[in-house]
Design an enzyme around this catalytic site. Structure first.
Site, PDB file in Angstrom:
ATOM      1  N   GLU A  22     -26.669  -7.642  20.449  1.00 58.81           N
ATOM      2  CA  GLU A  22     -26.338  -7.048  19.158  1.00 58.81           C
ATOM      3  C   GLU A  22     -25.455  -7.985  18.357  1.00 58.81           C
ATOM      4  OE1 GLU A  22     -25.790  -2.806  18.573  1.00 58.81           O
ATOM      5  OE2 GLU A  22     -23.766  -3.249  17.809  1.00 58.81           O
ATOM      6  N   THR A  54     -26.307  -4.650  13.134  1.00 53.12           N
ATOM      7  CA  THR A  54     -25.644  -3.431  12.678  1.00 53.12           C
ATOM      8  C   THR A  54     -25.709  -3.292  11.163  1.00 53.12           C
ATOM      9  OG1 THR A  54     -23.464  -4.459  12.523  1.00 53.12           O
ATOM     10  CG2 THR A  54     -24.092  -3.536  14.656  1.00 53.12           C
ATOM     11  N   GLN A 221      -7.962  -6.622  20.243  1.00 54.31           N
ATOM     12  CA  GLN A 221      -9.279  -6.261  19.718  1.00 54.31           C
ATOM     13  C   GLN A 221      -9.924  -5.171  20.557  1.00 54.31           C
ATOM     14  OE1 GLN A 221     -12.685  -8.932  20.474  1.00 54.31           O
ATOM     15  NE2 GLN A 221     -12.880  -9.098  18.257  1.00 54.31           N
ATOM     16  N   LYS A 281     -20.670 -13.942  19.159  1.00 51.21           N
ATOM     17  CA  LYS A 281     -20.273 -15.084  19.981  1.00 51.21           C
ATOM     18  C   LYS A 281     -21.289 -15.237  21.103  1.00 51.21           C
ATOM     19  CE  LYS A 281     -16.306 -15.377  17.751  1.00 51.21           C
ATOM     20  NZ  LYS A 281     -16.001 -16.488  16.808  1.00 51.21           N
TER      21      LYS A 281
END
Length: 297
Positions: A22, A54, A221, A281
């Protein structure tokens, strides 16, 4: 371009797991070039069967999402799935998006209720949909698409009645026409196993149920993500994050180690595939696949 439902069917017959990725729409053209020309090509080493892109809170990245999905399919010949939400859209507007997607050869849609922009409670758009099962049924009526939907092993954060009620609504999305389920991120496999067994054993769900895996990159995060989606962090996981806080390289290495163990157990359990939330990433996802001994290019 292949339907994702067919990808899972073929993999089941072959006895192999499906790997998928994703991505999210980038804020700059340079970021998009990096995604399409560096990050994704690097990740092609692990032979992903498809990827998804997304939509952004409030559907604000609709055109960008469709453009990236189109670019992935044209330049890399990789099936790409577009997220589509009910937020701030009428039936007619959603129909126009689906028409554009179909014209560009996009055959796979992840149907979601979606998150309102700037947080707050979801409010149905006049002339739109209140529930994602309505969007699933709307897409199914148009034909020509394979439809995915989201599942929440710990229950949706907005579902006050509890996870069992949330899972019942998920089964209704399958009845409305969804072909497969991709879960929200989770860090305790026991939550996935309970979720999976309830859907299959108690609710009669037969479509593929794919765990969503997020390799962590930083302590802060990770804690922000779980706060937004309502996932919990196992105590030993939190302790280790706190020990490593401030050293993002060490946190990322721990994330690879933890996700590798998590994925190995899930594969042993018999999941049909693994869906990686890459955060745009490549390193962590690539290393996890290598650790698992999965086929690479």
């Amino acid at each position: 371009m292949q339907f994702i439902r067919d990808i899972y069917a073929a993999a089941r017959l072959a006895g192999r797991p499906v790997l998928s990725l994703e991505f999210f729409p980038t804020k700059t053209e340079e970021g998009e070039r990096t995604l399409l020309e560096k990050t994704l090509p690097t990740l092609l080493e692990i032979k992903p069967a498809f990827c998804s892109v997304t939509y952004g809170a409030g559907g604000g990245t609709r055109d960008k999402t469709l453009g990236i999905v189109d670019g992935i399919q044209r330049h890399h010949n990789l099936p790409a799935m577009m997220h589509l939400t009910c937020v701030n859209s009428t039936r007619d507007e959603l129909g126009s998006v689906l028409d554009e997607a179909n014209a560009r050869g996009v055959k796979n849609i992840l149907a979601l209720r979606g998150d309102p922009p700037n947080g707050g409670d979801f409010v149905k758009t006049e002339g739109g949909f209140e529930y994602s099962r309505e969007l699933v049924a709307f897409i199914r009526e148009r034909n020509g698409f394979s439809i995915g939907t989201a599942g929440f092993p710990e229950g949706h954060i907005a579902q006050q009645a509890g996870k069992l009620v949330d899972w019942k609504y998920l089964a209704e999305k399958i009845e409305a026409g969804a072909d497969f389920i991709i879960t929200q991120l989770f860090f305790d496999n026991a939550d996935f196993y309970e979720f999976h067994d309830h859907l299959v054993g108690k609710l009669g769900v037969t479509v593929p149920i794919i765990p969503g895996i997020m390799p962590i990159l930083s302590a802060g995060q990770t804690k922000r993500f779980v706060a937004m989606c309502g996932a919990k962090l196992p105590p030993q996981f939190v302790r280790r994050l706190d020990e490593l806080d401030g050293d993002d390289a060490a946190v990322a290495a721990y994330g690879i180690e933890y996700a590798t163990e998590q994925c190995a157990s899930l594969l042993e359990y018999g999941v049909p595939g693994l869906h990686f939330y890459t955060l745009n990433k490549s390193h962590s996802t690539l290393q996890i696949a290598r650790n698992l001994g999965l086929p690479t290019a």
